[in-house]
Motif scaffolding. Sequence first.
Motif, PDB file in Angstrom:
ATOM      1  N   ALA A 148      20.845  69.759  -9.133  1.00 32.40           N
ATOM      2  CA  ALA A 148      20.040  69.659  -7.912  1.00 32.40           C
ATOM      3  C   ALA A 148      20.542  70.607  -6.833  1.00 32.40           C
ATOM      4  N   GLU A 149      21.850  70.880  -6.828  1.00 32.65           N
ATOM      5  CA  GLU A 149      22.430  71.775  -5.830  1.00 32.65           C
ATOM      6  C   GLU A 149      22.333  73.246  -6.234  1.00 32.65           C
ATOM      7  N   SER A 150      21.824  73.498  -7.445  1.00 35.33           N
ATOM      8  CA  SER A 150      21.612  74.874  -7.943  1.00 35.33           C
ATOM      9  C   SER A 150      22.895  75.707  -7.921  1.00 35.33           C
ATOM     10  N   ILE A 151      23.990  75.074  -8.303  1.00 33.13           N
ATOM     11  CA  ILE A 151      25.240  75.826  -8.407  1.00 33.13           C
ATOM     12  C   ILE A 151      25.468  76.226  -9.864  1.00 33.13           C
ATOM     13  N   LEU A 170      27.137  63.485 -12.110  1.00 34.68           N
ATOM     14  CA  LEU A 170      27.687  64.744 -11.625  1.00 34.68           C
ATOM     15  C   LEU A 170      26.843  65.926 -12.085  1.00 34.68           C
ATOM     16  N   ILE A 171      26.383  65.873 -13.325  1.00 33.14           N
ATOM     17  CA  ILE A 171      25.535  66.949 -13.850  1.00 33.14           C
ATOM     18  C   ILE A 171      24.217  67.020 -13.089  1.00 33.14           C
ATOM     19  N   VAL A 186      31.809  72.311  -5.390  1.00 28.46           N
ATOM     20  CA  VAL A 186      32.423  71.027  -5.735  1.00 28.46           C
ATOM     21  C   VAL A 186      32.091  69.987  -4.676  1.00 28.46           C
ATOM     22  N   LYS A 187      32.227  70.359  -3.415  1.00 28.12           N
ATOM     23  CA  LYS A 187      31.969  69.422  -2.325  1.00 28.12           C
ATOM     24  C   LYS A 187      30.499  68.996  -2.301  1.00 28.12           C
ATOM     25  N   ARG A 188      29.599  69.935  -2.580  1.00 27.51           N
ATOM     26  CA  ARG A 188      28.174  69.595  -2.591  1.00 27.51           C
ATOM     27  C   ARG A 188      27.844  68.630  -3.722  1.00 27.51           C
ATOM     28  N   VAL A 189      28.457  68.819  -4.871  1.00 27.26           N
ATOM     29  CA  VAL A 189      28.239  67.899  -5.990  1.00 27.26           C
ATOM     30  C   VAL A 189      28.742  66.506  -5.632  1.00 27.26           C
ATOM     31  N   LEU A 190      29.920  66.424  -5.042  1.00 24.94           N
ATOM     32  CA  LEU A 190      30.475  65.125  -4.651  1.00 24.94           C
ATOM     33  C   LEU A 190      29.592  64.441  -3.618  1.00 24.94           C
ATOM     34  N   ALA A 191      29.182  65.193  -2.598  1.00 27.58           N
ATOM     35  CA  ALA A 191      28.375  64.599  -1.532  1.00 27.58           C
ATOM     36  C   ALA A 191      27.050  64.064  -2.065  1.00 27.58           C
ATOM     37  N   ARG A 192      26.444  64.784  -3.007  1.00 29.30           N
ATOM     38  CA  ARG A 192      25.147  64.360  -3.526  1.00 29.30           C
ATOM     39  C   ARG A 192      25.271  63.185  -4.494  1.00 29.30           C
TER      40      ARG A 192
END
Length: 261
Positions: A152-155, A146-147, A240-246
């Motif tokens: 990677a998503e730069s959030i 998750l980290i 949150v959704k971007r982290v889950l998808a990746r």
Amino acid sequence: MAASSIQPVGIIGGTGLTTLAGLRIEGESAVTTEWGEPSAPLVRGTLDRQPVIFLARHGNPHRIPPHQVNYRANLMALYQAGVRTVVGVNAVGGIHPDMGPAHVVIPDQIIDYTWGRACTFFEGELDSVTHIDFTYPYDREARELLIEAARAESIGFSGFGVYGATQGPRLETAAEIRRMERDGCDLVGMTGMPEAVLAAELGMRYACLGLVVNWAAGKTDHIITMDEIEAAIEQGMSGVKRVLARSVASLGALSPLPRPA
């Protein structure tokens, strides 16, 4: 490996999570367990060929308060559906100065302030007493994935934090938050326990993906409002959704853990 042989990843949270980009919903099933019925039907889908199962923690519609969630049925239903890795998505209040509204947090510890909740599978007519190790309540490998995804998503996110689990459904007093801060809590929420420990009793990998939706009581000079919370959810849920998808395919590839005897 064929998609049908891949273990599904369980995601516990709000029903809005079933709108992940690239997700194909395949159906839902109402189930029951020896501990009763879960909060909602299990929603099954695939994301990049990775099976996922969503469970709305508070029901669909959102109607079950945190102290009345049947956490045992929720975790057992996911386990019986083949889930061995779970991500709990939690709306939390921020105590740590870096954890303000819309910030994503992947905590590493819990302090449990709840009471009276059914919090174990190991009770009743047992052959022997079982004490599980709970030193590290969140799975290290799942947290790292998750980290990595958040980075990677730069959030904006924090890859640490102590989650203080309170009883609810009321919010906390300013004095309670000051006590929790002295105890070392960085976040406050109402659903982190016993969800995490029940997953551990089943041998499931479990990690929390927290979204800060308000400053905790006393951290600002105004009271907490639902408008404030809803605005933070709208702003932060995309992260949150971007982290889950990746991360979901990597989470699904983790090897299962043994179930405690």
